[in-house]
Design an enzyme around this catalytic site. Structure first.
Site, mmCIF file in Angstrom:
data_model
loop_
_atom_site.group_PDB
_atom_site.id
_atom_site.type_symbol
_atom_site.label_atom_id
_atom_site.label_comp_id
_atom_site.label_asym_id
_atom_site.label_seq_id
_atom_site.Cartn_x
_atom_site.Cartn_y
_atom_site.Cartn_z
ATOM 1 N N CYS A 88 0.845 -1.192 0.000
ATOM 2 C CA CYS A 88 0.000 0.000 0.000
ATOM 3 C C CYS A 88 0.879 1.240 0.000
ATOM 4 O O CYS A 88 2.082 1.170 0.229
ATOM 5 C CB CYS A 88 -0.858 0.053 1.257
ATOM 6 S SG CYS A 88 -1.955 -1.354 1.418
ATOM 7 N N GLY A 93 -0.430 0.584 -5.255
ATOM 8 C CA GLY A 93 -1.723 -0.082 -5.106
ATOM 9 C C GLY A 93 -2.824 0.630 -5.850
ATOM 10 O O GLY A 93 -2.895 1.859 -5.820
ATOM 11 N N ASN A 137 0.637 0.733 6.100
ATOM 12 C CA ASN A 137 1.203 -0.045 5.003
ATOM 13 C C ASN A 137 1.989 -1.189 5.621
ATOM 14 O O ASN A 137 2.791 -0.963 6.522
ATOM 15 C CB ASN A 137 2.138 0.851 4.169
ATOM 16 C CG ASN A 137 2.929 0.069 3.148
ATOM 17 O OD1 ASN A 137 2.467 -0.938 2.623
ATOM 18 N ND2 ASN A 137 4.132 0.523 2.845
ATOM 19 N N GLY A 138 1.739 -2.395 5.154
ATOM 20 C CA GLY A 138 2.437 -3.550 5.693
ATOM 21 C C GLY A 138 1.504 -4.731 5.781
ATOM 22 O O GLY A 138 0.521 -4.819 5.044
ATOM 23 N N TYR A 145 11.905 -3.679 -6.771
ATOM 24 C CA TYR A 145 10.700 -3.599 -7.589
ATOM 25 C C TYR A 145 9.703 -2.530 -7.161
ATOM 26 O O TYR A 145 9.194 -1.782 -7.993
ATOM 27 C CB TYR A 145 9.991 -4.959 -7.582
ATOM 28 C CG TYR A 145 8.656 -4.926 -8.274
ATOM 29 C CD1 TYR A 145 8.577 -4.862 -9.671
ATOM 30 C CD2 TYR A 145 7.469 -4.926 -7.556
ATOM 31 C CE1 TYR A 145 7.348 -4.816 -10.311
ATOM 32 C CE2 TYR A 145 6.227 -4.885 -8.201
ATOM 33 C CZ TYR A 145 6.183 -4.821 -9.578
ATOM 34 O OH TYR A 145 4.980 -4.764 -10.208
ATOM 35 N N ASP A 162 14.477 -8.705 -16.276
ATOM 36 C CA ASP A 162 13.268 -8.298 -15.554
ATOM 37 C C ASP A 162 13.645 -8.172 -14.082
ATOM 38 O O ASP A 162 14.700 -8.650 -13.662
ATOM 39 C CB ASP A 162 12.137 -9.323 -15.744
ATOM 40 C CG ASP A 162 10.758 -8.720 -15.447
ATOM 41 O OD1 ASP A 162 10.686 -7.531 -15.052
ATOM 42 O OD2 ASP A 162 9.746 -9.429 -15.614
ATOM 43 N N ASP A 163 12.761 -7.542 -13.303
ATOM 44 C CA ASP A 163 13.110 -7.395 -11.887
ATOM 45 C C ASP A 163 13.053 -8.718 -11.148
ATOM 46 O O ASP A 163 13.832 -8.976 -10.249
ATOM 47 C CB ASP A 163 12.211 -6.349 -11.214
ATOM 48 C CG ASP A 163 10.754 -6.677 -11.397
ATOM 49 O OD1 ASP A 163 10.237 -7.501 -10.645
ATOM 50 O OD2 ASP A 163 10.141 -6.134 -12.334
HETATM 51 P P1 AMP Z 1 5.505 -13.833 -12.679
HETATM 52 O O1 AMP Z 1 4.925 -13.596 -14.018
HETATM 53 O O2 AMP Z 1 4.522 -14.471 -11.749
HETATM 54 O O3 AMP Z 1 6.803 -14.578 -12.710
HETATM 55 O O4 AMP Z 1 5.773 -12.431 -12.004
HETATM 56 C C1 AMP Z 1 6.893 -11.674 -12.348
HETATM 57 C C2 AMP Z 1 6.472 -10.348 -12.887
HETATM 58 O O5 AMP Z 1 5.561 -9.690 -11.989
HETATM 59 C C3 AMP Z 1 7.661 -9.441 -13.033
HETATM 60 O O6 AMP Z 1 7.583 -8.900 -14.327
HETATM 61 C C4 AMP Z 1 7.499 -8.350 -11.987
HETATM 62 O O7 AMP Z 1 7.714 -7.086 -12.577
HETATM 63 C C5 AMP Z 1 6.091 -8.467 -11.495
HETATM 64 N N1 AMP Z 1 6.023 -8.569 -10.030
HETATM 65 C C6 AMP Z 1 6.879 -9.165 -9.205
HETATM 66 N N2 AMP Z 1 6.462 -9.088 -7.922
HETATM 67 C C7 AMP Z 1 5.300 -8.427 -7.955
HETATM 68 C C8 AMP Z 1 4.363 -8.022 -6.962
HETATM 69 N N3 AMP Z 1 4.534 -8.307 -5.694
HETATM 70 N N4 AMP Z 1 3.282 -7.339 -7.356
HETATM 71 C C9 AMP Z 1 3.075 -7.062 -8.651
HETATM 72 N N5 AMP Z 1 3.925 -7.408 -9.624
HETATM 73 C C10 AMP Z 1 5.019 -8.092 -9.299
#
Ligand code: AMP
Length: 477
Positions: free
Chosen positions: A2, A28, A100-101, A255, A361-362
């Site tokens: 949040c 969010g 937030n948390g 991220y 990707d992150d």
């Molecule tokens: P996935 O497709 O399930 O492997 O999720 C990875 C992708 O979701 C990456 O491109 C991240 O940018 C994004 N992501 C990772 N963690 C989160 C999160 N907690 N909430 C929303 N997006 C996320």
């Protein structure tokens, strides 16, 4: 996850809170809310983005020079309005709160609240638990002669009883404005200041980017376990309450937080550059030689460009993004998620065609995004696809507010990187090294539980199961 904001001003703060919330929208989009105080609380909240919730707001209905705002990304609890923040209670004095948390001992605390304070929690929202606990303990003080220390003692009791991550901002009607954090400082909370003709205006927010937009100077982060009270005369009081070894969530840098925010004196963009350089070293050790490095927009730009710079390989934007799609990550089922990812990204043909592409990707969580991206790059003629994750393998669920899904869906908790490469169809998967992350943060103690399983608050398997069950059922009431 949040985003929160609070302002102690001299004039109406409603527009400032709403504008501030738009700068936290990345934290969010499920619901948004605002409360102001002008002798009474005025609350407006609803499901959806800030623009949606406040589209037709009558500003005269939310007047007051004290205000709080919140944007919600539901990790547990519903996306319904009932779980939106802020929330307010009318005892003692009247108190409103945003947080937030994520609270992890919800069931235990709910029971305690009922048995010891005779309060029945009627929402699955954990801010209610923090607020009810705070208000119920404060109620036991000498309310006629309430001192700042009574408020601080109450926060310490909250810090003792409530387990998990919380950064909270609170208005105590006609008494003042309070901000506090959990003993580990897991989530960010920064304080800002603006000088006006009428005096100093104070603000609190999840991220400093909000202050840049609203014209505040960043004063500092709240420390783990710190509580800060702005009294009616705008005097500031602080106390460090219950503290443990700091454990700031490193995933905020990877991220969640915006690249232009400064948290704990570190610019998020620069942190990503440092991580990108480490990624380059790890990639080099693999012996693979990409022709080009591209990023998955938008969060991976700094990782990818820094990695490319360090390796002496060209960086290009290789994927175009449709910015007008919703978020794929929290779409409820896998089919929907896949569909959404498909409509969101499109390779830029000549950048990838015939090349060995390293795509950064992150993170990889369920592998939905990465699998689709690898396929797209192959469809557009990439010769090789190396998938690079700026985060180390995510193996454990986050119990402190970041939605990483449940353990059975988290790829790296079941497979190694070769198996994951196979699953997502890549020629190789290269992960950030957890030891490198630890080395980068030797001066700032971090929470890396999602990578290491070392939960700073401690956790039992039973509680982990309980949290997973709540997540699966998405309902705590
Ligand atoms: P996935 O497709 O399930 O492997 O999720 C990875 C992708 O979701 C990456 O491109 C991240 O940018 C994004 N992501 C990772 N963690 C989160 C999160 N907690 N909430 C929303 N997006 C996320």
């Amino acid at each position: 996850m949040c985003g929160i904001i609070g302002v102690v001003g001299y004039n109406d703060v409603n527009t400032e809170i709403i504008n501030g919330l738009t700068t936290l929208q990345h934290r969010g989009q499920d619901s948004a809310g605002l409360v102001t105080f002008d002798g009474n609380f005025h609350l407006k909240k609803g499901s959806g983005s800030v623009g949606t919730v406040f589209k037709n707001i009558n500003l005269n209905s939310v007047r007051g020079n004290y205000g709080l705002g919140h944007v919600r990304y539901s990790t547990i609890g519903s996306t319904d309005e009932v779980d939106a923040q802020p929330i307010a209670v009318n005892y003692p004095f009247g108190i409103a709160m945003v947080h937030n948390g994520n609270v992890i001992n919800f069931v235990e605390l709910r029971k305690k609240l009922y048995e010891e304070h005779h309060r029945l929690l009627d929402t699955s929202n954990d801010v209610a638990l923090i607020l009810y606990t705070f208000a119920s303990i404060l109620e036991g003080k000498d309310l006629k002669n309430l001192k700042v220390n009574d408020i601080f003692d109450t926060v310490e009791e909250v810090q003792k009883n409530v387990k998990g991550a919380f950064s909270a901002i609170t208005i105590i009607a006609n008494r003042g404005f309070l901000a506090f954090t959990d003993p580990y400082g897991i989530r960010p909370l920064v304080m800002g200041r603006k000088y006006t003709d009428q005096g100093v205006v104070y603000a609190f927010a999840s991220e400093s980017t909000t202050f840049d937009y609203l014209g505040y100077e960043l004063v500092r982060d709240l420390k783990p376990g710190e509580m800060l009270f702005v009294d009616k005369n705008r005097n500031i009081h602080t106390r460090i309450g219950k503290t443990k070894k700091q454990a700031f969530c490193v995933f905020e840098y990877i991220y969640f937080a915006r690249e232009d925010s400064v948290i704990h004196d570190r610019l998020v963009a620069s942190e990503r550059v440092r991580m990108g350089r480490k990624l380059a070293e790890t990639f080099d050790r693999s012996g693979l030689k990409p022709d080009i490095i591209i990023d998955v927009p938008n969060s991976a730009y700094f990782f990818a460009s820094a990695m490319a710079e360090t390796m002496g390989v060209p960086y290009r934007r290789g994927l175009a993004k449709n910015h007008h799609m919703g978020r794929s990550f929290i779409t409820p089922n896998q089919k929907e998620r896949e569909k959404m990812v498909k409509q969101k990204l499109n390779p830029i043909r000549d950048i990838v065609k015939g090349r060995k592409v390293a795509v950064v990707d992150d993170s990889i969580v369920r592998g939905t995004t990465s699998k689709h991206i690898v396929q797209l790059l192959r469809d557009y003629g990439a010769k090789k696809v190396y998938f690079v994750s700026a985060a180390p393998p995510i193996k454990h669920p986050c119990i402190y507010g970041i939605d990483m899904s449940v353990k059975k869906e988290i790829l790296a908790s079941h497979y190694n990187s070769d198996e994951i490469a196979k699953f997502i169809g890549a020629d190789a998967v290269i992960y950030q090294n957890l030891d490198d992350i630890k080395e980068l943060y030797k001066d700032l103690p971090i929470c890396h539980a999602c990578f290491s399983g070392e939960y700073p608050t401690g956790i039992t398997n039973e509680l982990l199961d309980e949290i997973e069950q709540e997540k699966l059922g998405s309902n705590r009431v």
